[in-house]
Write an enzyme that holds these catalytic residues in place. Structure first.
Site, PDB file in Angstrom:
ATOM      1  N   CYS A 108       0.846  -1.183   0.369  1.00  0.00           N
ATOM      2  CA  CYS A 108       0.133   0.103   0.026  1.00  0.00           C
ATOM      3  C   CYS A 108       0.940   1.541   0.289  1.00  0.00           C
ATOM      4  CB  CYS A 108      -0.676   0.305   1.064  1.00  0.00           C
ATOM      5  SG  CYS A 108      -1.835  -1.343   1.172  1.00  0.00           S
ATOM      6  N   VAL A 109       2.128   1.111   0.457  1.00  0.00           N
ATOM      7  CA  VAL A 109       3.150   2.079   0.729  1.00  0.00           C
ATOM      8  C   VAL A 109       3.715   2.842  -0.556  1.00  0.00           C
ATOM      9  CG1 VAL A 109       5.301   1.228   1.113  1.00  0.00           C
ATOM     10  CG2 VAL A 109       3.859   3.691   2.022  1.00  0.00           C
TER      11      VAL A 109
END
Lengths: 360, 93
Positions: A148-149
């Site tokens: 997700c980052v």
């Protein structure tokens, strides 16, 4: 405060394209589709339905029609479908972003391709080059595993590159087809929660170096990565014979609450800024508890993360593409004034965070 | 401790050690949150595991009176002995 010369070297974000696959299913349709499978092991199906509703997602856009998923039994079948859909969606989103930036594929110098939901060699950026005719000397940086980052980290790494090559143009492509990673036979609670939260989508940010002509859009003034030691089992994949089995701990919101305030304050202080100076917050749509943790830890006004909440509600957590969806919405719907500051932030497996300081 | 409660204790032990990777002992006096360090996800995994094994339903209201491993074992044993009867269809509007 950053010097004027420092700002001059800051690349700008010209446009962000977003695309969702065409097969929409409401959360209730998805719950109905999962019920039979859940019933093979679980007794209290209402509890599982409640878990799906608790993530506050209205529905998801899926890479394939619902009925096309059950025949995909092996990792190879799912990943082959991923390559086909990722390439299609990737092309759509890059063309859209380049059009919005008034650029052509031949003007792209560096492609950062981020994903965590499928694997391909040659990577998807190479397949896009053949379809879109990037120049033969374009540089490729496929990034797998940041989760997700990676949307925020991809923008940060592209900006790092453009400080070294200020006349260049870079695109950051995030394609995530979470539905094609779903392990239907994994009836664990973390997997059931993940199957309620994550959706499919793609986004592409176009960045240009400070010396490239026609600068417009917010500048990427700085970025900061934060790694949290000894948190490997907070989130990730266990790679098994059938594909990617989700690792998801309930400790994620707690980690956000414990760390993000200090991380953001420290980052801003390096640039002579405080939280109160930030007008635009672009937060990854991790889930309701993660967004609440951001709001609480950073003492944000109720409307500060409105665009993240809306995105979560409408399309679910799109992993790395999520924060770019929120960034795109911010660019297009907010009348930001020159000089206003923004922070883009996301977290992902490692566990870690990435913060990007923006200035309009 | 009644036989049924012992059976529930065994299942609680299995779930927290096998599914939740708890390394220490599991005793009736232990607090689920403070001693076994169960977070919301852990508590859900535990509840779902017990529901599946004993074919019962546990609710939010049930959770109000449950603090320790022993509280939970007692609740589950009672629920197994006297399951909540489904509402007869003719009673529904």
């Amino acid at each position: 405060m950053l010097s004027a010369s420092g700002q001059d070297r800051s690349p700008s974000i010209r446009a962000v394209g977003r695309a969702l696959p065409p097969h929409y299913a409401s959360q209730e349709q998805l719950i109905a589709a999962f019920r039979e499978m859940w019933a093979t092991r679980h007794f209290n199906l209402e509890r599982l339905e409640d878990l799906h509703r608790a993530v506050r997602v209205g529905g998801r856009h899926l890479a394939l029609p619902l009925e096309a998923y059950p025949p995909l039994l092996t990792f190879q079948q799912r990943n082959d479908a991923w390559i086909r859909s990722a390439t299609e969606l990737g092309e759509t989103v890059v063309r859209q972003a380049l059009d919005a930036a008034e650029l052509t594929p031949g003007e792209v110098d560096h492609v950062f391709f981020v994903t965590v939901t499928g694997i391909a060699t040659p990577s998807i950026d190479a397949r896009l080059a053949n379809r879109m005719r990037f120049r033969e000397d374009f540089k490729r940086t496929p990034l797998f595993g940041l989760g997700c980052v990676a949307g925020a980290a991809g923008v940060a790494r592209a900006a790092d590159y453009l400080r070294g090559f200020p006349e260049h143009t870079a695109v950051v492509i995030a394609v995530e087809l979470c539905s094609l990673t779903l392990q239907r036979e994994d009836l664990s609670i973390p997997n059931i929660i993940a199957s309620g939260l994550f959706g499919d989508g793609a986004a592409c940010a176009v960045l240009r170096g400070a010396a490239a002509p026609g600068a417009r859009g917010p500048r990427v003034v700085a970025s900061r990565s934060v790694f949290y030691p000894d948190t490997e089992r907070i989130m990730g994949w266990d790679v098994v014979d059938s594909g990617f089995k989700v690792v998801l701990s309930a400790k994620v919101p707690g980690l956000v609450k414990d760390h993000i305030r200090g991380n953001v304050d420290g980052f801003l202080a390096q640039h002579g800024l405080k939280r109160g100076d930030i007008r635009h917050w672009v937060a990854h749509t991790g889930g309701p508890k993660v967004l609440e943790a951001f709001e609480e830890a950073l003492e944000l006004a109720p409307s500060a993360l409105e665009r993240s909440w809306a995105s979560l509600r409408e399309v679910g957590n799109l992993s790395s593409a999520s924060v770019l969806f929120v960034l795109g919405e911010t660019l297009e719907s907010v009348r930001a004034q020159p000089g206003e500051w923004g922070v883009m932030m996301a977290m992902g497996p490692g566990f870690g965070a990435e913060m990007v300081l923006l200035r309009w | 401790m009644a036989e049924r409660e012992l059976e529930v204790m065994t299942e609680i032990h299995r779930i927290v050690t096998e599914e939740l990777e708890w390394k220490g002992a599991v005793e009736p006096s232990q607090d689920l949150v403070r001693d076994l360090q169960l977070d919301s996800l852990g508590l859900t995994v535990l509840a779902v595991g017990l529901e599946n094994r004993f074919r019962i339903r546990l609710s939010e209201e049930d959770a109000q009176g449950v603090r320790t491993v022993g509280d939970l074992a007692k609740l589950v044993a009672q629920r197994v002995a006297a399951p909540v009867e489904p509402i007869p269809e003719e009673a529904l509007p």
